[in-house]
Design an enzyme around this catalytic site. Structure first.
Site, PDB file in Angstrom:
ATOM      1  N   GLY A 109     -53.817  -6.462  -2.070  1.00  0.00           N
ATOM      2  CA  GLY A 109     -52.794  -6.842  -1.118  1.00  0.00           C
ATOM      3  C   GLY A 109     -52.700  -8.337  -0.928  1.00  0.00           C
ATOM      4  N   ARG A 110     -53.485  -8.882   0.003  1.00  0.00           N
ATOM      5  CA  ARG A 110     -53.354 -10.301   0.342  1.00  0.00           C
ATOM      6  C   ARG A 110     -53.589 -11.220  -0.852  1.00  0.00           C
ATOM      7  NH1 ARG A 110     -55.450 -11.241   6.544  1.00  0.00           N
ATOM      8  NH2 ARG A 110     -54.350  -9.459   7.435  1.00  0.00           N
ATOM      9  N   GLN A 161     -41.688   1.890  -1.546  1.00  0.00           N
ATOM     10  CA  GLN A 161     -42.453   2.587  -0.510  1.00  0.00           C
ATOM     11  C   GLN A 161     -41.511   2.997   0.613  1.00  0.00           C
ATOM     12  OE1 GLN A 161     -45.085   0.892   2.549  1.00  0.00           O
ATOM     13  NE2 GLN A 161     -46.766   1.979   1.548  1.00  0.00           N
ATOM     14  N   ARG A 201     -49.291   7.259   0.130  1.00  0.00           N
ATOM     15  CA  ARG A 201     -50.372   6.400   0.631  1.00  0.00           C
ATOM     16  C   ARG A 201     -50.940   6.950   1.936  1.00  0.00           C
ATOM     17  NH1 ARG A 201     -50.964   0.293   3.064  1.00  0.00           N
ATOM     18  NH2 ARG A 201     -52.068  -0.506   1.258  1.00  0.00           N
ATOM     19  N   TYR A 210     -48.078   5.425  11.041  1.00  0.00           N
ATOM     20  CA  TYR A 210     -46.635   5.659  11.052  1.00  0.00           C
ATOM     21  C   TYR A 210     -46.340   7.165  11.074  1.00  0.00           C
ATOM     22  CZ  TYR A 210     -46.538   0.669  10.246  1.00  0.00           C
ATOM     23  OH  TYR A 210     -46.732  -0.687  10.390  1.00  0.00           O
TER      24      TYR A 210
END
Length: 362
Positions: free
Chosen positions: A315-316, A98, A224, A177
């Protein structure tokens, strides 16, 4: 309808199942953004994911504002990633890098100068630095020369990713971002060809995608987004219109897959979401759509059954469950992650979570 355990073609990358590992910042690289040996263990353990999306990885010193996050702009960083990608491949997995430019979220202590963004704005809250949290400083608006240079940095990082053994790249266009700072009108106040209308705000991301596609092949390029959340001070006045137009642009560019961080009402993302945008994007985009936000096995399968999403990124759950694919298959209980070890430290809370007995992940 497809199962979570069916294969999925993501351009040139064949994912063995539809359970992807989402990008997860962990802060185990060196201060020079060089990956460390323990990172190979971490990613190898999770190689049963159909595709691993690496932690966010800086394309330049200017664009990397997270302590001990890795990069892909130097030969030393490329060499540091090689054992990581080799470990994943030896275990039968696939991994993409990424690519990350944080824009106005880079503190000068880490980026080496005033941060850069679409416009001269200041992010809310505080930056993470080696000395603790500090207020963000105002970014300067990128000139067209800056944009040309940054786009070139993306292409260089993509080529370095392939040199390092990655199967492809994912552009980080989410979470407030730099790409997001150009896309959404809450942060983009420009009046030139990179700002104002939706079509103009799509120009920066278009140039990044075209540069990376030209460098490594569009078939190895994903991206993404986080279309329905207000993230790190970045939001849009009309996300449905913006991301529908973006879907049409991605179709024109032949981007093979996208990942959407698209939380519902009950989210761990820390922001109140608006309505999901994937239903509006789907009619205009024929590539694969991977969705991500607080899914488990049953809820992930339910999203596939709806016919909009093609895969689910976890994810987590992958933080504490290196064998998540097998746990979902067996409908087994999950280890709970230790949040105090998420963003730095050593082996504890990183490579020491137990796998199920007789699981292939170790």
């Amino acid at each position: 309808m497809p199962s979570l355990f069916d294969s999925l073609d993501l351009g040139a990358i064949n994912s063995a199942n539809r359970i992807l590992m989402a990008p997860l910042t962990r802060g185990r690289a060196t201060r020079d953004a060089v990956p460390t040996p323990i990172m190979a263990d971490y990613y190898r353990q999770r190689s049963s994911a159909g595709l691993i999306i690496s932690e966010a990885t800086g394309i330049s010193r200017e664009g990397l504002g997270w302590p001990n996050a890795p990069g892909l702009w130097s030969d030393a960083q490329v060499d540091g990633w090689k054992p990581v990608t080799a470990a994943v491949h030896e275990a039968g997995g696939k991994i993409v890098a990424q690519l990350w430019h944080m824009g106005r979220l880079v503190h000068p202590d880490l980026g080496g100068g005033q941060p850069i963004s679409s416009s001269a704005t200041t992010a809310p809250d505080f930056a993470h630095t080696y000395e603790g949290k500090k207020p963000y400083v105002q970014a300067r608006a990128a000139s067209e020369a800056d944009i040309t240079r940054i786009v070139r940095d993306y292409a260089t990082a993509a080529r370095n990713a392939i040199r390092a053994g990655f199967d492809g790249v994912q552009i980080h266009g989410a979470n407030g971002y730099l790409v997001d700072q150009f896309l959404r009108d809450g942060a983009n106040h420009r009046t030139d060809r990179y700002g104002g209308s939706i079509d103009n705000r799509l120009n920066f991301v278009t140039e990044v995608i075209e540069a990376i596609g030209g460098a490594i092949g569009i078939e190895r390029t994903g991206i993404r987004f986080s279309p329905n959340v207000h993230s790190q001070g970045v939001e849009d006045s009309d996300p449905q219109a913006l991301f529908t137009a973006l879907a049409r642009r991605l179709e024109e560019l032949k981007v093979p897959w996208i990942e959407l961080r698209e939380p519902g009402d009950n989210t761990t993302f820390g922001s109140t979401p608006t309505a999901p945008v994937s239903p509006a994007m789907r009619p205009h985009y024929s590539g694969k759509i991977v969705v991500n936000s607080d899914y488990d096995g049953p809820s992930g399968q339910a999203r596939l059954d709806e016919g909009i999403a093609d895969g689910i990124a976890f994810g987590r759950a992958f933080l504490a469950n290196p064998d998540l694919v097998e746990r979902i298959r067996r409908q087994a209980s999950l280890n709970q992650p230790d949040s105090s070890t998420f963003y730095g430290g050593g082996a504890e809370g990183y490579v020491d979570y137990p796998a199920l007995p007789e699981s292939k992940a170790a």
